[in-house]
Scaffold this motif. Structure first.
Motif, PDB file in Angstrom:
ATOM      1  N   ASP A 262      61.464 -42.632  -3.494  1.00 28.11           N
ATOM      2  CA  ASP A 262      61.084 -42.815  -2.090  1.00 28.11           C
ATOM      3  C   ASP A 262      61.568 -41.658  -1.220  1.00 28.11           C
ATOM      4  N   ASP A 263      61.935 -40.548  -1.839  1.00 25.89           N
ATOM      5  CA  ASP A 263      62.341 -39.357  -1.099  1.00 25.89           C
ATOM      6  C   ASP A 263      61.237 -38.305  -1.184  1.00 25.89           C
ATOM      7  N   TYR A 264      61.184 -37.407  -0.222  1.00 28.12           N
ATOM      8  CA  TYR A 264      60.092 -36.426  -0.148  1.00 28.12           C
ATOM      9  C   TYR A 264      60.662 -35.010  -0.170  1.00 28.12           C
ATOM     10  N   TRP A 265      60.067 -34.159  -0.980  1.00 23.99           N
ATOM     11  CA  TRP A 265      60.452 -32.751  -1.025  1.00 23.99           C
ATOM     12  C   TRP A 265      59.704 -31.981   0.053  1.00 23.99           C
TER      13      TRP A 265
ATOM     14  N   ALA B  74      74.087 -25.121 -10.988  1.00 22.05           N
ATOM     15  CA  ALA B  74      72.984 -25.905 -10.430  1.00 22.05           C
ATOM     16  C   ALA B  74      72.687 -25.353  -9.038  1.00 22.05           C
ATOM     17  N   ILE B  75      71.503 -25.676  -8.543  1.00 20.59           N
ATOM     18  CA  ILE B  75      71.107 -25.272  -7.196  1.00 20.59           C
ATOM     19  C   ILE B  75      70.687 -26.515  -6.423  1.00 20.59           C
ATOM     20  N   SER B  76      71.253 -26.688  -5.228  1.00 19.97           N
ATOM     21  CA  SER B  76      70.919 -27.837  -4.399  1.00 19.97           C
ATOM     22  C   SER B  76      70.451 -27.356  -3.028  1.00 19.97           C
ATOM     23  N   SER B  77      70.588 -28.209  -2.015  1.00 14.67           N
ATOM     24  CA  SER B  77      70.151 -27.843  -0.666  1.00 14.67           C
ATOM     25  C   SER B  77      70.775 -28.790   0.334  1.00 14.67           C
ATOM     26  N   SER B  78      70.631 -28.477   1.593  1.00 20.92           N
ATOM     27  CA  SER B  78      70.926 -29.456   2.632  1.00 20.92           C
ATOM     28  C   SER B  78      69.855 -30.543   2.579  1.00 20.92           C
ATOM     29  N   ILE B  79      70.072 -31.627   3.314  1.00 19.66           N
ATOM     30  CA  ILE B  79      69.098 -32.724   3.330  1.00 19.66           C
ATOM     31  C   ILE B  79      68.857 -33.185   4.764  1.00 19.66           C
ATOM     32  N   MET B  80      67.739 -33.856   4.952  1.00 19.56           N
ATOM     33  CA  MET B  80      67.447 -34.564   6.190  1.00 19.56           C
ATOM     34  C   MET B  80      67.460 -36.052   5.854  1.00 19.56           C
TER      35      MET B  80
ATOM     36  N   ALA C 277      75.560 -34.322   1.071  1.00 25.83           N
ATOM     37  CA  ALA C 277      74.382 -33.452   1.207  1.00 25.83           C
ATOM     38  C   ALA C 277      73.913 -32.899  -0.128  1.00 25.83           C
ATOM     39  N   ILE C 278      74.799 -32.824  -1.121  1.00 22.73           N
ATOM     40  CA  ILE C 278      74.364 -32.439  -2.475  1.00 22.73           C
ATOM     41  C   ILE C 278      73.832 -33.712  -3.123  1.00 22.73           C
ATOM     42  N   HIS C 279      72.537 -33.858  -3.046  1.00 23.27           N
ATOM     43  CA  HIS C 279      71.878 -35.136  -3.328  1.00 23.27           C
ATOM     44  C   HIS C 279      71.074 -35.032  -4.630  1.00 23.27           C
TER      45      HIS C 279
ATOM     46  N   PRO D 217      67.160 -27.911   4.828  1.00 23.12           N
ATOM     47  CA  PRO D 217      66.946 -29.158   4.087  1.00 23.12           C
ATOM     48  C   PRO D 217      65.829 -29.014   3.054  1.00 23.12           C
ATOM     49  N   GLY D 218      66.088 -29.507   1.856  1.00 24.53           N
ATOM     50  CA  GLY D 218      65.088 -29.442   0.799  1.00 24.53           C
ATOM     51  C   GLY D 218      64.324 -30.740   0.616  1.00 24.53           C
ATOM     52  N   ALA D 219      64.826 -31.808   1.213  1.00 21.08           N
ATOM     53  CA  ALA D 219      64.166 -33.112   1.038  1.00 21.08           C
ATOM     54  C   ALA D 219      64.494 -34.024   2.211  1.00 21.08           C
ATOM     55  N   LEU D 220      63.589 -34.958   2.443  1.00 16.23           N
ATOM     56  CA  LEU D 220      63.806 -36.042   3.400  1.00 16.23           C
ATOM     57  C   LEU D 220      64.275 -37.253   2.605  1.00 16.23           C
ATOM     58  N   ILE D 221      65.452 -37.761   2.934  1.00 15.89           N
ATOM     59  CA  ILE D 221      66.057 -38.887   2.224  1.00 15.89           C
ATOM     60  C   ILE D 221      65.936 -40.125   3.101  1.00 15.89           C
ATOM     61  N   LEU D 222      65.269 -41.139   2.596  1.00 18.87           N
ATOM     62  CA  LEU D 222      65.013 -42.332   3.393  1.00 18.87           C
ATOM     63  C   LEU D 222      66.139 -43.348   3.251  1.00 18.87           C
TER      64      LEU D 222
END
Length: 307
Positions: A94-97, A117-123, A151-153, A203-208
């Motif tokens: 249910d998350d969106y890239w 590994a490589i991650s990103s910030s999130i929204m 934030a490392i999700h 942010p690399g993804a929207l986290i609901l």
């Protein structure tokens, strides 16, 4: 810049079919010029073949069944075994890239080949608003002992697939973790024993979070999962604040299910190491019947933070 094949891995129990479709579509819509394969693993439920979705050029979609332990860890490991990309990343159903995500991460990895590994910030979408959570540019094993770094999700982190195979240096998602709680945190701890996690800053993804979590109210599962992680990583002893953080979470969870004695034991352990550990003080209040755990959890989640 070269464009290695990337595998996007989704484990689902099939309970959110429309959200799952939006998740897959966000992967189709990546502006990455390389090949992207999407593998959806259904966890001991009837397969939805997603045949109403059409994969664009350079994108493929497969749906398979979990053939490992039932649950999120087994589903993710089934996906890893089926994947063929050089890099692989998990995503909740249910998350969106965001479209730029994969291209930016592969570029960063090629600039920092030593990264584990490589991650990103999130929204984070919570309480009707979007809250950005910034990931550190670089996170080490000691950083993750000190802080969970929300934030490392799992929906934004890429691994080298060879690293997370059964014989890889990191290995599979831990299927022995009680109830699968904290499986993402555990694999980050294991991974960073071999190197640092680097993150793109946007942010690399929207986290609901505007929906019930699988673990919402599953306090005993939370307590058992975090206790397992504490026991597996004795290195927490060299980070009193990090140990206090997890002990406070365990205390909170035990208090929520009425395990007053255990709640007080873990809360005391936490406060002895960090007198400012708010979760532990909250556990005392919950155990005394002064406040409800869900009320506190709702307050915290409105800020884009978790337990």
């Amino acid at each position: 810049m070269s464009y290695p094949k990337v595998s996007a891995l989704i484990a689902t129990a099939g309970q959110r079919p429309q959200l799952l479709r939006k998740t897959v579509q966000s992967m189709f819509d990546q502006d990455y010029a390389g090949e992207l394969e999407i593998i959806v693993v259904f966890d001991y439920v009837e397969i939805d073949d997603l045949s109403d979705l059409t994969a664009p050029a350079n994108r493929t979609l497969r749906t398979i069944v979990n053939n490992q332990t039932q649950g999120l860890a087994g589903g993710r490991n089934t996906a890893v075994a089926a994947a063929t990309g050089e890099y692989a990343g998990f995503c909740d159903d249910d998350d969106y890239w965001y479209p730029h995500r994969i291209a930016a991460q592969i570029s960063l990895w090629q600039q920092n080949p030593e990264a584990v590994a490589i991650s990103s910030s999130i929204m984070v979408r919570t309480d009707g608003k979007d809250v950005e959570r910034s990931a550190p540019a670089v996170a080490s094993f000691d950083d993750l002992l000190e802080s969970r770094i929300v934030a490392i999700h799992p929906s934004t982190t890429l691994f080298k697939r060879e690293d997370i195979l059964p014989d890889g240096r990191i290995g599979l998602v831990d299927e022995n973790l009680p109830h699968g709680y904290g499986e993402d945190y555990e694999i980050y701890l294991r991974a960073t024993r071999f190197g640092d996690i680097h993150s793109i800053q946007q942010p690399g993804a929207l986290i609901l979070w505007d929906r019930p979590s699988f673990f919402a109210g599953h306090w005993q599962s939370i307590a058992e999962g975090l206790t397992y992680i504490l026991q597996k990583y004795p290195e927490f002893e060299r980070h009193p604040k990090g140990l206090a953080r997890i002990a406070g979470q365990i205390a909170f969870a035990h208090a929520a299910v009425g395990n007053k004695k255990l709640a007080q034991q873990f809360a005391t352990s936490a406060i002895r190491r960090d007198v400012k550990q708010l979760r532990a003080w909250a556990a005392y209040a919950i155990a005394a019947g002064l406040i409800k755990p869900q009320f506190l959890l709702d307050l915290v989640q409105k800020t884009g933070r978790g337990l």
